[in-house]
Design an enzyme around this catalytic site. Structure first.
Site, PDB file in Angstrom:
ATOM      1  N   LYS A   1       0.840  -1.203   0.000  1.00 43.43           N
ATOM      2  CA  LYS A   1       0.000   0.000   0.000  1.00 43.43           C
ATOM      3  C   LYS A   1       0.870   1.246   0.000  1.00 43.43           C
ATOM      4  O   LYS A   1       0.616   2.204  -0.745  1.00 43.43           O
ATOM      5  CB  LYS A   1      -0.912  -0.009   1.223  1.00 43.43           C
ATOM      6  CG  LYS A   1      -1.722   1.267   1.411  1.00 43.43           C
ATOM      7  CD  LYS A   1      -2.256   1.415   2.826  1.00 43.43           C
ATOM      8  CE  LYS A   1      -1.182   1.884   3.781  1.00 43.43           C
ATOM      9  NZ  LYS A   1      -1.703   2.255   5.111  1.00 43.43           N
ATOM     10  N   SER A   2       1.882   1.261   0.852  1.00 37.54           N
ATOM     11  CA  SER A   2       2.734   2.440   0.998  1.00 37.54           C
ATOM     12  C   SER A   2       3.463   2.769  -0.295  1.00 37.54           C
ATOM     13  O   SER A   2       3.554   3.939  -0.690  1.00 37.54           O
ATOM     14  CB  SER A   2       3.753   2.220   2.121  1.00 37.54           C
ATOM     15  OG  SER A   2       3.117   1.986   3.340  1.00 37.54           O
TER      16      SER A   2
ATOM     17  N   ARG B   1       2.564   5.995  -3.053  1.00 37.10           N
ATOM     18  CA  ARG B   1       3.667   6.888  -3.443  1.00 37.10           C
ATOM     19  C   ARG B   1       3.862   6.847  -4.956  1.00 37.10           C
ATOM     20  O   ARG B   1       4.050   7.889  -5.599  1.00 37.10           O
ATOM     21  CB  ARG B   1       4.958   6.477  -2.724  1.00 37.10           C
ATOM     22  CG  ARG B   1       5.012   6.926  -1.275  1.00 37.10           C
ATOM     23  CD  ARG B   1       6.139   6.223  -0.512  1.00 37.10           C
ATOM     24  NE  ARG B   1       6.313   6.777   0.824  1.00 37.10           N
ATOM     25  CZ  ARG B   1       5.536   6.500   1.864  1.00 37.10           C
ATOM     26  NH1 ARG B   1       4.504   5.674   1.706  1.00 37.10           N
ATOM     27  NH2 ARG B   1       5.757   7.049   3.045  1.00 37.10           N
TER      28      ARG B   1
ATOM     29  N   GLY C   1      -4.794   7.618   5.165  1.00 40.34           N
ATOM     30  CA  GLY C   1      -3.872   8.648   5.632  1.00 40.34           C
ATOM     31  C   GLY C   1      -2.894   9.081   4.563  1.00 40.34           C
ATOM     32  O   GLY C   1      -2.597  10.277   4.417  1.00 40.34           O
TER      33      GLY C   1
ATOM     34  N   ARG D   1      -7.969  12.197  12.713  1.00 38.86           N
ATOM     35  CA  ARG D   1      -6.512  12.093  12.624  1.00 38.86           C
ATOM     36  C   ARG D   1      -5.879  13.471  12.414  1.00 38.86           C
ATOM     37  O   ARG D   1      -6.479  14.366  11.826  1.00 38.86           O
ATOM     38  CB  ARG D   1      -6.128  11.112  11.520  1.00 38.86           C
ATOM     39  CG  ARG D   1      -6.645   9.718  11.807  1.00 38.86           C
ATOM     40  CD  ARG D   1      -6.284   8.720  10.737  1.00 38.86           C
ATOM     41  NE  ARG D   1      -4.848   8.420  10.717  1.00 38.86           N
ATOM     42  CZ  ARG D   1      -4.293   7.555   9.877  1.00 38.86           C
ATOM     43  NH1 ARG D   1      -5.051   6.904   9.003  1.00 38.86           N
ATOM     44  NH2 ARG D   1      -2.996   7.320   9.907  1.00 38.86           N
TER      45      ARG D   1
ATOM     46  N   GLN E   1       4.287  11.076   7.065  1.00 37.40           N
ATOM     47  CA  GLN E   1       3.597  11.176   5.784  1.00 37.40           C
ATOM     48  C   GLN E   1       3.639  12.595   5.219  1.00 37.40           C
ATOM     49  O   GLN E   1       3.712  12.781   4.003  1.00 37.40           O
ATOM     50  CB  GLN E   1       2.154  10.699   5.923  1.00 37.40           C
ATOM     51  CG  GLN E   1       2.048   9.196   6.136  1.00 37.40           C
ATOM     52  CD  GLN E   1       0.629   8.740   6.384  1.00 37.40           C
ATOM     53  OE1 GLN E   1      -0.299   9.541   6.488  1.00 37.40           O
ATOM     54  NE2 GLN E   1       0.439   7.431   6.485  1.00 37.40           N
TER      55      GLN E   1
ATOM     56  N   ASP F   1       4.218   0.108  12.508  1.00 32.85           N
ATOM     57  CA  ASP F   1       3.046  -0.608  12.002  1.00 32.85           C
ATOM     58  C   ASP F   1       3.020  -2.041  12.514  1.00 32.85           C
ATOM     59  O   ASP F   1       1.971  -2.692  12.499  1.00 32.85           O
ATOM     60  CB  ASP F   1       3.033  -0.610  10.469  1.00 32.85           C
ATOM     61  CG  ASP F   1       2.365   0.626   9.895  1.00 32.85           C
ATOM     62  OD1 ASP F   1       1.788   1.409  10.669  1.00 32.85           O
ATOM     63  OD2 ASP F   1       2.427   0.812   8.665  1.00 32.85           O
TER      64      ASP F   1
END
Length: 405
Positions: free
Chosen positions: A23-24, A28, A96, A124, A172, A293
């Protein structure tokens, strides 16, 4: 509310699984593709809820996006720092990365945009980052609570500016501004405890290597649940396509499993964690600032250790999808552990473990982590397992396959 009743395993078989793309890395790569001047094809992408949110937002912003679900590819026509739809309304949902990355991209590129989100995302933190943008002359109109979603961004675009970003609460924001640097020419100063954090390093490496064809790695965060199962069950686990030279900071989690007795081998088709000779293991004291995480995953593993464990420097996880420090305490205590929180550290003392119904707080990592406990402890029930769709839609289907033997 839907519930998942975890089946215990008496004689564990070897585990071999595939996990979605990271996902990260996917989110990106989607931003870098949109900011580029090329048509970019991304391979091995994740289509989890967070990445779907990013894709939908880019389409609403006018980018040409072609998705192939079967091949797991996305092709985007980059616009070199221009937003095609200068006035648009987008919904980042509970993502996020989408929230922070697109906020930065929109203010740098310019236009008038309404940003909506889920109720969870509204809680958040955004204020510190948005305040820094207001200081640069960007107009932010809050539609509900100040410093939170939803809000309207009005920007004429930003070029050659100076900005200081504190990395304590979230990296982030830093990643977001670094990715837009190619079109903004900004001078970015990072402060706080995580200026060289794993996710910032990932962002920098992706910027350096990004091109019209880009391959997304399997999600190491997702892989770690199965590697943790190997230790808890005393078996072997391999996740296809994961390697020790991964860009993802969560690969450090394997070092913890190794310290607890597992053997780690990087084979041609993926990393193998072999805990088949481990009959018991000691707890650890570990600084998880750069791979937090996995704090929930490690906390569940620590429940099965012979001795106490300490998780240090994870105060920032209070502000993620749930207050994860509080969740670790409340849910581990439900199953029989003793847990104490002191400032940014968590102290876990294993106990006589027993079944319980685990509240997941709409947090995918809570659901996936505590399901591991149910493989050894009878009567563990996971509330709202569908919250895993945020990053790993078929996690419980794979768990069904593992427990079917």
């Amino acid at each position: 509310m839907e519930k998942y009743f975890v089946k215990t395993i008496e004689n564990a078989k070897d585990i071999t699984v595939s996990v979605p793309g990271s996902k990260s890395i996917t989110n990106r790569a989607l931003v870098l593709a949109a900011l580029s001047k090329d048509e970019c094809t991304l391979e091995g992408v994740s289509f989890c809820d967070d990445c779907q949110a990013m894709i939908e937002c880019l389409i609403e912003l006018g980018f040409s996006v072609e998705v192939d679900d079967e091949l797991c590819t996305v092709t985007i026509k980059g616009e070199g720092g221009v937003i095609p739809n200068k006035q648009a309304s987008i919904n980042v949902k509970s993502s996020g990365t989408t929230a922070r990355f697109l906020s930065a991209m929109l203010v740098v590129c310019g236009g008038e945009f309404t940003l909506n989100s889920s109720e969870q995302m509204k809680k958040r933190p955004m204020k510190e980052f948005l305040d820094s943008l207001i200081d640069l002359g960007v107009e932010i109109e809050y539609l509900e609570e100040e410093g939170h979603f939803p809000f309207v961004i009005k920007s004429n675009g930003l070029k050659d500016f100076n900005i200081e970003i504190n990395t304590d609460a979230s990296t982030q924001f830093a990643s977001a501004m670094l990715m837009t640097q190619s079109v903004s020419g900004a001078n970015i100063s990072l402060t706080g405890a995580r200026v060289n954090g794993a996710y910032i390093e990932m962002t920098k490496k992706m910027i350096e290597s990004f091109g019209p064809k880009y391959k997304v790695e399997p999600d190491v965060s997702a892989a770690c649940y199965f590697y943790a199962m190997a230790l808890v069950l005393g078996t072997k686990a391999k996740v296809n396509g994961v390697h020790l030279n991964s860009l993802q900071g969560d690969i450090i989690f394997l070092e913890l499993l190794e310290q607890m007795g597992a053997d780690i081998k990087d084979e041609n088709d993926g990393v193998l964690v072999d805990a088949s000779l481990v009959t018991s293991f000691e707890g650890l004291e570990v600084d998880m600032k750069d791979f937090s995480d996995q704090a929930l995953t490690f906390a569940v593993v620590a429940a099965f250790a012979k001795t106490p464990s300490v998780i240090r420097n994870v105060g920032h996880i209070r502000h993620q999808e749930s207050n994860r420090m509080m969740v670790i305490k409340s849910e581990l205590e439900k199953i029989g552990c003793s847990v104490e929180i002191k400032e940014d550290d968590i102290f876990i003392t294993p106990g006589s473990l027993h079944g319980a119904e685990i509240e997941t707080y709409e947090d995918h990592r809570v659901a996936m982590s505590f399901a591991i406990a149910g493989l050894r402890v009878e009567n563990i029930v996971i509330q709202n397992p569908k919250c895993c769709e945020k990053t790993f839609a078929n996690y419980f289907e794979i768990l069904d396959e593992i427990t079917a033997f």
